[in-house]
Structures are given as C-alpha cells and as structure tokens.
Enzyme design. Structure first.
Site, short mmCIF file in Angstrom:
data_model
loop_
_atom_site.label_atom_id
_atom_site.label_comp_id
_atom_site.label_asym_id
_atom_site.label_seq_id
_atom_site.Cartn_x
_atom_site.Cartn_y
_atom_site.Cartn_z
N GLY A 7 0.84 -1.21 0.00
CA GLY A 7 0.00 0.00 0.00
C GLY A 7 0.86 1.24 0.00
O GLY A 7 1.43 1.60 1.03
N VAL A 10 -0.50 7.91 0.33
CA VAL A 10 0.26 9.00 0.96
C VAL A 10 1.00 8.50 2.20
O VAL A 10 2.22 8.72 2.37
CB VAL A 10 -0.71 10.15 1.35
CG1 VAL A 10 0.05 11.26 2.06
CG2 VAL A 10 -1.39 10.69 0.12
N ALA A 77 -8.76 0.98 5.34
CA ALA A 77 -9.46 0.09 6.27
C ALA A 77 -10.67 -0.55 5.58
O ALA A 77 -11.21 0.01 4.64
CB ALA A 77 -9.91 0.89 7.48
N ASN A 104 -6.16 2.75 9.47
CA ASN A 104 -7.09 3.22 10.51
C ASN A 104 -8.25 2.22 10.64
O ASN A 104 -9.42 2.57 10.51
CB ASN A 104 -7.64 4.60 10.12
CG ASN A 104 -6.90 5.72 10.83
OD1 ASN A 104 -6.29 5.51 11.88
ND2 ASN A 104 -6.97 6.91 10.27
N SER A 129 -0.15 7.72 13.70
CA SER A 129 -0.64 9.09 13.58
C SER A 129 0.46 10.04 13.15
O SER A 129 1.63 9.82 13.46
CB SER A 129 -1.23 9.57 14.91
OG SER A 129 -1.55 10.95 14.81
N LYS A 183 -5.69 4.33 18.88
CA LYS A 183 -5.61 5.27 17.76
C LYS A 183 -6.98 5.87 17.47
O LYS A 183 -7.11 7.06 17.17
CB LYS A 183 -5.06 4.57 16.50
CG LYS A 183 -5.09 5.43 15.23
CD LYS A 183 -4.28 6.70 15.39
CE LYS A 183 -4.12 7.58 14.17
NZ LYS A 183 -5.22 7.98 13.39
N HIS A 186 -7.51 8.44 20.02
CA HIS A 186 -6.65 9.57 19.63
C HIS A 186 -7.43 10.46 18.66
O HIS A 186 -7.48 11.68 18.81
CB HIS A 186 -5.37 9.04 18.98
CG HIS A 186 -4.59 10.06 18.20
ND1 HIS A 186 -5.01 10.55 16.98
CD2 HIS A 186 -3.43 10.70 18.47
CE1 HIS A 186 -4.15 11.44 16.53
NE2 HIS A 186 -3.17 11.55 17.42
N ASN A 187 -8.08 9.85 17.68
CA ASN A 187 -8.83 10.63 16.70
C ASN A 187 -10.06 11.28 17.31
O ASN A 187 -10.43 12.39 16.95
CB ASN A 187 -9.23 9.75 15.51
CG ASN A 187 -8.05 9.50 14.58
OD1 ASN A 187 -6.90 9.56 15.00
ND2 ASN A 187 -8.33 9.24 13.32
N GLU A 190 -8.82 14.18 18.92
CA GLU A 190 -8.45 15.11 17.82
C GLU A 190 -9.69 15.91 17.37
O GLU A 190 -9.63 17.14 17.24
CB GLU A 190 -7.89 14.27 16.67
CG GLU A 190 -7.55 14.98 15.39
CD GLU A 190 -7.11 13.96 14.31
OE1 GLU A 190 -6.09 13.29 14.51
OE2 GLU A 190 -7.81 13.84 13.28
C1 6PG Z 1 -3.65 11.14 12.22
C2 6PG Z 1 -5.00 11.58 11.69
C3 6PG Z 1 -5.38 10.76 10.49
C4 6PG Z 1 -6.48 11.37 9.63
C5 6PG Z 1 -7.80 11.35 10.32
C6 6PG Z 1 -8.79 12.34 9.74
O1 6PG Z 1 -3.63 10.76 13.38
O2 6PG Z 1 -2.68 11.21 11.48
O3 6PG Z 1 -5.97 11.41 12.68
O4 6PG Z 1 -5.67 9.47 10.94
O5 6PG Z 1 -6.13 12.63 9.19
O6 6PG Z 1 -8.32 10.07 10.13
O7 6PG Z 1 -10.00 11.97 10.27
P1 6PG Z 1 -11.38 12.49 9.73
O8 6PG Z 1 -11.33 12.42 8.24
O9 6PG Z 1 -12.37 11.55 10.30
O10 6PG Z 1 -11.49 13.90 10.23
#
Ligand code: 6PG
Length: 457
Positions: A7, A10, A77, A104, A129, A183, A186-187, A190
């Site tokens: 894979g 990016v 995923a 993810n 992340s 993780k 974490h999001n 975020e």
């Molecule tokens: C990270 C980010 C990454 C991604 C998010 C965006 O930790 O590098 O969280 O995983 O940018 O999944 O999430 P959404 O598209 O749900 O806002």
C-alpha cells in the site's frame, strides 16, 4: 533487517521513505504500478534507492522476503485488508510470519482477524498518527498484541517513530487489537480539540469582533506558554494565510466538514461501553450539525436566522478556560481507553499510551506532561474552573453555538458538583417500577417509602 510494505498511498509512501532512510531494506508493493515507480524515483532522489525493491505482485514479494517474514499493510481500512491477507496466504506466508495492519482499521475487525488468521500467520495491529509529514519523519505508533514477530521488528520501529526527550513514541500499548482502539480514541480527542479551537476562534471572531490576524496573534502568545500544541499552532498558521487578492483563506472555506469515521466509532464505542465522553461526542455531532444545515431535512424545519450578540471576553480567562477544557478532552479519552481495557482485558498501559502521543501525532501538546502526572492533574486548577464557567456563560450569551465548550463545562460540573440523578430514578420507578436506590444503599420502590394514592395519568 528486511520488511515488506503493501500500500503506497500517501501514508505508505512516506513511511516507506522513513523506513529506508533509517537503514531498513524494504520490499514494497502497490496494485497501482505508478505508485511503486513514484516511490522508487523519490528514493533515488534521496539517495537510498539501493535499499528499496519494488515488486509487481504479492507472490514475488513473499518469495523475495527472508523468513520469518514481516509485512506491513497500509491499505484503506475495511474489506481490502482481508483481500490482501487472503492473497498473502495464497502467496505462501506462514505461521512464523507477522502481518501488521497499520491502517485506521476498526479494532473490532482487528479482534476478528486475529481469530480468523490464527492458524495462518501472526496478525497484529498498529495505529499510526502524524499524517504524511509524521510518516516521513517520525510518526506516533500505537502497536498492540504479544505476537512473537514483534520482537523482531520493535527495535527498528523504535527508531522510525518520533521521539520525545530521547524516548521513542512507538509502544506496544496493550493486548489484542488495543493499538487500534487507542488510535481511534486519539482521533476522537483530535475531533474534540479541533472543534474546541474552532469554537474559541468563533467566540473571538463573531462574539468579540476580532480579526483573523488578532486571533492568530493571540494563539501565538498562548503557544509560547504551556498551551503549546500542534493543533493550536496549525490553526494560527491557517488564520494568517491569505489568497492572492489578500482575502483570508479561512473566509473562503465552506462550513462542511468531512469525516472518515474514527470519531463516530469513538462515540459509538463510548455509548456502548457506558463511558461518558460528551466533548468527543459533541465534536462528532458538531460536524453533523454544520453538514446538515442545508439538507432537505433541515430545510423542512428552517428557523429564521438570528443575530449573535457582542460579548466582552477576558482574554486571560479565555486562555485558562481553553487550558482546562483541553485537558478534559484528553481526560475523557483516557477514561474511555481505561474502561475498554478493563472490559476487554487488554491491560492497556496509559503511561505508554501518553508517551506515544508526546510527539509525531496530531494531538501532541506540551501539557501532556501535566496529564502524565496522573489522575489529580486537574484538582489544583481552581482559577481555570472558574474561568471555564465564566467563558461558557459568556459564550451562551453571545447566542452562537459552542457544542464542545458547553459539553466540556457540563462534563466537569457533573463530576464535581451534586448530581440530579435522584429525580430521574424516582421518575423511572413511578411509571415503570424499575426500583430506586436510597442514600443508605437500600433498593426498593417509591411505594415502600411513601403512600401513592393515585398516579398522574
Ligand atoms: C492522524 C490523523 C489521520 C487522519 C484522520 C482524519 O492521526 O494522522 O488522525 O488518521 O487525518 O483520520 O480523520 P477524519 O477524516 O475523520 O477527520
């Protein structure tokens, strides 16, 4: 040391460059041959292409790898993970090999896959992340599982991950698929922090009439102190960006916010586990609310637009309120991880979890040191508590919407002041005879305590 990576999107491409740069021999594959070519030319430019081998199919990849094999998956995923796993089985991976899902993925899929593949190969999970930049120069890596294969690759990942004060931000945080749960949370955090910063911006911009530049300058001042965080610094940077005709970029952007799903999963899991994370849930719904503003359902219930009111905000009080609210967002996420770990018997180590978040990831912040001090980290913040109350009240008075700020104030108030659950208990028992529990710990019914002649109908 040799590893394979499947894979080259990016994240995959940037992680590949990071791995090769750190001295690893990499065999890489992507179903799109252009992605492999692209990686090869980037590696050539950087001068380390001799450690990269691009293969055109998975059988070739499996053949070329030294055994036992270590294979990283960085594919989107969902079903694709299983498709690649099946192809790798066909290509000849065996029980001594480790395959690490680094996307993810939903942790529930991770648990199911561990079972599904237990007689085929070692299936492990790792949340990564830091976006493209992190993957290239040092991401946060939340790994899990006790698979033997980890022992081979851990020393290497400790170097590939970001580091803070000389300590790596790679950790095996707990058992089973807990790395993906961590993780996911974490999001969730975020989402809450992003929305909280957006709300502070909104209050200053529309409630106080400040300009984008003034708000960016304020965020910069905050960043010089204990509030320094990645998300605050990128927000300030964004507010300073102008288009070629000098229009602030932020004023050109539509209100709709996309979502890949991890925030929603966080909210769903918290609700299922019965663990309160109102700030995280509010952040998910804040996206839903702003995204549905002009949908048919919303248009059918159109309300007349209202003018917000101007409010006077004490900027020092706002800083303190933002500080406490940010800490409380992490506090909720950690409570969710702790609760899930207990339910699933994952033995998640919260100190290690916080270490992985210390650098490289999106929610990295200097005040994580304060959080790492343990449970009492909020108790001494008395001025911040008053500030949060005052700012939440000012925000409401402006008439604007502050879902995360309001939810966070409510969360803290619920934990620290008398609750109102007693009347709800009584209501349940009144109509459904569900029982009540008294202060003395006795379980009974309203009718045991008082005579009810006739119920309200
Ligand atoms: C990270 C980010 C990454 C991604 C998010 C965006 O930790 O590098 O969280 O995983 O940018 O999944 O999430 P959404 O598209 O749900 O806002």
């Amino acid at each position: 040391m040799q590893v394979a990576l499947v894979g080259l999107g990016v994240m995959g491409k940037n992680l590949a460059l990071n791995l090769i740069e750190k001295g690893l021999n990499l065999v890489a594959y992507d179903k799109n041959p252009d992605a492999g070519e692209d990686l090869l030319s980037l590696a050539k430019k950087e001068g380390f292409a001799e450690r990269l081998h691009i293969v055109s199919d998975l059988s070739d990849m499996v053949r070329r790898l030294e055994t036992p094999r270590s294979i990283l998956l960085l594919v989107p995923a969902g079903e694709l993970v299983d498709k690649v796993c099946s192809e790798l089985i066909e290509a000849g991976v065996d029980i001594n090999d480790i395959i690490v899902d680094c996307g993810n993925s939903n942790y529930k899929d991770g648990i199911a896959r561990k079972l599904k593949y237990q007689n085929k190969f070692e299936f492990a999970t790792m949340g990564i992340s830091g976006g493209a930049e992190g993957a290239r120069h040092g991401p946060a890596m939340m790994a899990s599982g006790s698979e033997g294969g980890w022992e081979r690759i851990i020393p290497f990942f400790e170097k590939v991950a970001a580091s803070h004060n000389g300590e790596s931000c790679f950790a095996r945080v707990g058992q089973s698929a807990s790395g993906h749960f961590v993780k996911m949370v974490h999001n969730g955090i975020e989402y809450a922090l992003m929305q909280l910063i957006a709300e502070v911006y909104h209050l200053l911009r529309l409630g106080c009439g400040k300009s984008n530049d003034e708000i960016a300058a304020l965020f910069d001042t905050w960043s010089e102190g204990e509030l320094n965080s990645y998300l605050l610094s990128i927000s300030s940077h964004i507010l300073k960006l102008n288009s070629s005709d000098n229009t602030p970029i932020v004023d050109l952007i539509d209100n709709k916010v996309g979502a890949k799903g991890t925030g929603l999963w966080t909210a769903q899991n918290a609700l299922e586990l019965g663990i309160a994370v109102p700030s995280l849930v509010a952040a998910v719904q804040a996206r839903h609310l702003t995204n549905t503003q002009d949908t048919h359902a919303a248009l059918e219930m159109t309300y007349a637009a209202k003018q917000p009111a101007k409010v006077d905000i004490d900027l020092e009080e706002l800083r303190k309120a933002f500080h406490l609210a940010s800490l409380l967002c992490y506090r909720q996420g950690l409570a969710l991880i702790k609760g899930a770990s207990r339910s699933h018997q994952w033995k998640v180590d919260l100190a290690k979890t916080l270490q992985t978040w210390r650098a490289g990831c999106i929610i990295r912040a200097d005040y994580l040191d304060q959080i790492a001090e343990g449970n009492g980290f909020i108790d001494g913040l008395n001025d911040e508590v008053i500030a949060l109350r005052n700012i939440a009240a000012d925000a409401v008075r402006s008439g604007l919407a502050f879902p995360v700020l309001a939810a966070t104030q409510t969360y803290y108030a619920t934990l620290t002041t008398p609750s109102n659950g007693h009347l709800v208990q009584a209501q349940r028992d009144y109509f459904g005879e569900h029982g009540i529990k008294t202060h003395e710990g006795e379980t009974c019914h309203l009718t045991d305590l008082t005579h009810i002649d006739a119920k309200v109908r």
